[in-house]
Write a protein that holds these residues in place. Structure first.
Motif, PDB file in Angstrom:
ATOM      1  N   TYR A  54      23.232  28.371  -1.361  1.00 45.70           N
ATOM      2  CA  TYR A  54      24.425  27.583  -1.649  1.00 45.70           C
ATOM      3  C   TYR A  54      25.018  28.012  -2.985  1.00 45.70           C
ATOM      4  O   TYR A  54      24.295  28.543  -3.848  1.00 45.70           O
ATOM      5  CB  TYR A  54      24.092  26.083  -1.720  1.00 45.70           C
ATOM      6  N   PRO A  55      26.309  27.781  -3.212  1.00 49.10           N
ATOM      7  CA  PRO A  55      26.917  28.124  -4.502  1.00 49.10           C
ATOM      8  C   PRO A  55      26.341  27.247  -5.615  1.00 49.10           C
ATOM      9  O   PRO A  55      26.509  26.036  -5.616  1.00 49.10           O
ATOM     10  CB  PRO A  55      28.410  27.870  -4.286  1.00 49.10           C
ATOM     11  N   GLU A  56      25.667  27.867  -6.524  1.00 42.38           N
ATOM     12  CA  GLU A  56      24.818  27.174  -7.495  1.00 42.38           C
ATOM     13  C   GLU A  56      25.543  26.114  -8.315  1.00 42.38           C
ATOM     14  O   GLU A  56      26.704  26.268  -8.688  1.00 42.38           O
ATOM     15  CB  GLU A  56      24.185  28.175  -8.447  1.00 42.38           C
ATOM     16  N   ASN A  57      24.811  25.025  -8.577  1.00 42.94           N
ATOM     17  CA  ASN A  57      25.292  23.982  -9.494  1.00 42.94           C
ATOM     18  C   ASN A  57      26.636  23.383  -9.075  1.00 42.94           C
ATOM     19  O   ASN A  57      27.451  23.013  -9.925  1.00 42.94           O
ATOM     20  CB  ASN A  57      25.401  24.536 -10.925  1.00 42.94           C
ATOM     21  N   THR A  58      26.851  23.267  -7.779  1.00 40.68           N
ATOM     22  CA  THR A  58      28.097  22.667  -7.297  1.00 40.68           C
ATOM     23  C   THR A  58      27.798  21.391  -6.509  1.00 40.68           C
ATOM     24  O   THR A  58      26.662  21.154  -6.093  1.00 40.68           O
ATOM     25  CB  THR A  58      28.871  23.635  -6.378  1.00 40.68           C
ATOM     26  N   VAL A  59      28.816  20.607  -6.301  1.00 43.72           N
ATOM     27  CA  VAL A  59      28.662  19.383  -5.513  1.00 43.72           C
ATOM     28  C   VAL A  59      28.182  19.715  -4.106  1.00 43.72           C
ATOM     29  O   VAL A  59      27.285  19.071  -3.557  1.00 43.72           O
ATOM     30  CB  VAL A  59      29.999  18.603  -5.470  1.00 43.72           C
ATOM     31  N   GLY A  60      28.757  20.749  -3.495  1.00 41.75           N
ATOM     32  CA  GLY A  60      28.344  21.125  -2.159  1.00 41.75           C
ATOM     33  C   GLY A  60      26.881  21.531  -2.098  1.00 41.75           C
ATOM     34  O   GLY A  60      26.170  21.193  -1.140  1.00 41.75           O
ATOM     35  N   ALA A  61      26.414  22.226  -3.119  1.00 39.32           N
ATOM     36  CA  ALA A  61      25.022  22.674  -3.146  1.00 39.32           C
ATOM     37  C   ALA A  61      24.063  21.504  -3.257  1.00 39.32           C
ATOM     38  O   ALA A  61      23.081  21.413  -2.506  1.00 39.32           O
ATOM     39  CB  ALA A  61      24.810  23.643  -4.297  1.00 39.32           C
ATOM     40  N   VAL A  62      24.310  20.590  -4.183  1.00 41.88           N
ATOM     41  CA  VAL A  62      23.352  19.500  -4.372  1.00 41.88           C
ATOM     42  C   VAL A  62      23.376  18.533  -3.195  1.00 41.88           C
ATOM     43  O   VAL A  62      22.344  17.960  -2.827  1.00 41.88           O
ATOM     44  CB  VAL A  62      23.588  18.750  -5.701  1.00 41.88           C
ATOM     45  N   ALA A  63      24.550  18.362  -2.569  1.00 44.56           N
ATOM     46  CA  ALA A  63      24.626  17.499  -1.393  1.00 44.56           C
ATOM     47  C   ALA A  63      23.822  18.095  -0.247  1.00 44.56           C
ATOM     48  O   ALA A  63      23.066  17.397   0.436  1.00 44.56           O
ATOM     49  CB  ALA A  63      26.080  17.297  -0.977  1.00 44.56           C
ATOM     50  N   ALA A  64      23.957  19.408  -0.035  1.00 44.72           N
ATOM     51  CA  ALA A  64      23.219  20.060   1.041  1.00 44.72           C
ATOM     52  C   ALA A  64      21.721  20.064   0.757  1.00 44.72           C
ATOM     53  O   ALA A  64      20.908  19.847   1.658  1.00 44.72           O
ATOM     54  CB  ALA A  64      23.734  21.487   1.231  1.00 44.72           C
ATOM     55  N   ALA A  65      21.334  20.322  -0.479  1.00 36.69           N
ATOM     56  CA  ALA A  65      19.916  20.368  -0.845  1.00 36.69           C
ATOM     57  C   ALA A  65      19.252  19.007  -0.712  1.00 36.69           C
ATOM     58  O   ALA A  65      18.032  18.919  -0.528  1.00 36.69           O
ATOM     59  CB  ALA A  65      19.760  20.889  -2.268  1.00 36.69           C
ATOM     60  N   SER A  66      20.021  17.942  -0.805  1.00 33.29           N
ATOM     61  CA  SER A  66      19.477  16.587  -0.722  1.00 33.29           C
ATOM     62  C   SER A  66      19.167  16.166   0.706  1.00 33.29           C
ATOM     63  O   SER A  66      18.386  15.226   0.919  1.00 33.29           O
ATOM     64  CB  SER A  66      20.479  15.586  -1.313  1.00 33.29           C
ATOM     65  N   ARG A  67      19.752  16.817   1.686  1.00 30.50           N
ATOM     66  CA  ARG A  67      19.621  16.370   3.070  1.00 30.50           C
ATOM     67  C   ARG A  67      18.261  16.747   3.648  1.00 30.50           C
ATOM     68  O   ARG A  67      17.729  17.808   3.373  1.00 30.50           O
ATOM     69  CB  ARG A  67      20.719  16.983   3.935  1.00 30.50           C
ATOM     70  N   GLY A  68      17.736  15.858   4.468  1.00 31.99           N
ATOM     71  CA  GLY A  68      16.499  16.156   5.176  1.00 31.99           C
ATOM     72  C   GLY A  68      15.359  15.265   4.749  1.00 31.99           C
ATOM     73  O   GLY A  68      15.483  14.447   3.836  1.00 31.99           O
ATOM     74  N   GLY A  69      14.217  15.449   5.409  1.00 33.65           N
ATOM     75  CA  GLY A  69      13.042  14.648   5.119  1.00 33.65           C
ATOM     76  C   GLY A  69      12.295  15.147   3.902  1.00 33.65           C
ATOM     77  O   GLY A  69      12.527  16.247   3.410  1.00 33.65           O
ATOM     78  N   ARG A  70      11.371  14.313   3.421  1.00 32.00           N
ATOM     79  CA  ARG A  70      10.585  14.676   2.246  1.00 32.00           C
ATOM     80  C   ARG A  70       9.189  15.136   2.644  1.00 32.00           C
ATOM     81  O   ARG A  70       8.245  15.006   1.891  1.00 32.00           O
ATOM     82  CB  ARG A  70      10.478  13.474   1.293  1.00 32.00           C
ATOM     83  N   SER A  71       9.064  15.691   3.824  1.00 32.86           N
ATOM     84  CA  SER A  71       7.786  16.195   4.309  1.00 32.86           C
ATOM     85  C   SER A  71       7.944  17.653   4.695  1.00 32.86           C
ATOM     86  O   SER A  71       9.003  18.072   5.176  1.00 32.86           O
ATOM     87  CB  SER A  71       7.318  15.384   5.531  1.00 32.86           C
TER      88      SER A  71
END
Length: 322
Positions: A54-71
């Motif tokens: 993802y394009p580093e340090n952007t809103v789109g990157a952190v939103a995408a990285a946040s999605r999904g389970g924690r396992s």
């Protein structure tokens, strides 16, 4: 400001840190620490929001990285924590950006953005309109990034620069030298802490600069972690001085791995005969290693017992741990 907890691994368990991922039915408790992943599985920390995809340090990157389970067994593995970098603009606003200049990469041959100039000498309007790596994403304010990260996901805020080229990088300081550097960092630290205090995310502050951590300790009780570069002893000394909850070394500082003491980051270090992982855990500190790009690195470092993997890509533990 109240002290906040952060993603807990083996070292954090010794000091009773907790992580709330909003899934209480999946949590396990060990040694005073509550978390919802297996004790043997390190926390996954998305470096600049998974800068490899993802394009580093952007809103789109952190939103995408946040999605999904924690396992590690989740169909889509979200980050336990997201690492971001903060610097000021010329107007004194805090933005999420890594470099000192808007087009610094490869000596300016490959611009990180489509703008130029030193970030802290450039107006906020220009900085926040700069397009990151031709992605359509622009340089965000810290508030915009934090708005995009769910409260259940931790945030590792790296204090990258307070707006000065006159900084002491990765050095243990004392006396007048430390006080002078603290004076440089203090106003920026106040600005960042005022912003993060409005959010519910668990926050961990890291930095290569001792004075940054010193000013955070002056003004808050947020967890801190020195970033290590070429000296384990200096890093551990800084961690002890500020009672750091974690240390963040490069992955080639971890003994009993194939990467130990290679020259990927630096040569001529003083790493000999210092088992960083053992010492940090004995002192109750987490060890979160940077920056991983392959499943093999992740697998070997997880097997060595590190607490967190600061990674450019998601899913790096998907092969070796199943």
């Amino acid at each position: 400001m109240k002290r906040r907890t952060f993603v807990a691994g083996a070292g954090a368990a010794a000091v009773g840190a907790t992580f709330d991922a909003g899934t209480a039915d999946a949590r396990e408790t060990s040694g005073g620490a509550t978390h919802d992943r297996d004790d043997a599985s390190p926390a996954i920390i998305a470096h600049r929001g998974y800068a490899g995809i993802y394009p580093e340090n952007t809103v789109g990157a952190v939103a995408a990285a946040s999605r999904g389970g924690r396992s590690d067994d989740a169909a889509t593995r979200g980050a336990d924590m997201i690492e971001i970098d903060v610097v000021p603009t010329g107007d004194g606003d805090v933005v999420v950006f890594h470099d000192s200049r808007l087009s610094e990469r490869d000596g300016g041959e490959r611009g990180l953005t489509d703008e130029s100039g030193v970030v802290w000498e450039t107006s906020t309007d220009v900085v926040t309109s700069a397009e990151v790596l031709r992605s359509g994403e622009t340089v965000p304010l810290l508030t915009d990034v934090l708005d995009a990260i769910p409260p259940s996901v931790g945030v590792n805020v790296e204090f990258k620069n307070p707006g000065s080229f006159d900084l002491e990088f990765a050095s243990k300081l004392s006396g007048e030298a430390l006080e002078a550097q603290k004076d440089v960092w203090r106003p920026f630290t106040e600005d960042v802490l005022a912003i993060v205090d409005d959010y519910e995310n668990d926050v961990l502050v890291s930095s290569f600069y001792e004075a940054a951590l010193a000013t955070v300790r002056e003004q808050s009780t947020l967890p801190v972690a020195p970033l290590l570069w070429d000296s384990i002893t200096d890093g551990l000394d800084i961690a002890r001085t500020y009672d750091a909850e974690a240390v963040h070394p490069p992955y080639n500082m971890i003994q009993d791995t194939p990467f130990y003491a290679d020259s990927y980051y630096t040569e001529g270090s003083d790493w000999a005969d210092v088992d960083l992982l053992a010492v940090a855990h004995e002192e109750g500190r987490d060890v979160n290693v940077y920056t991983l790009g392959t499943w093999f690195q992740a697998e070997r470092l997880a097997a060595a017992g590190v607490d967190g993997l600061i990674a450019d890509y998601p899913g790096l533990l998907g092969f070796g741990t199943r």
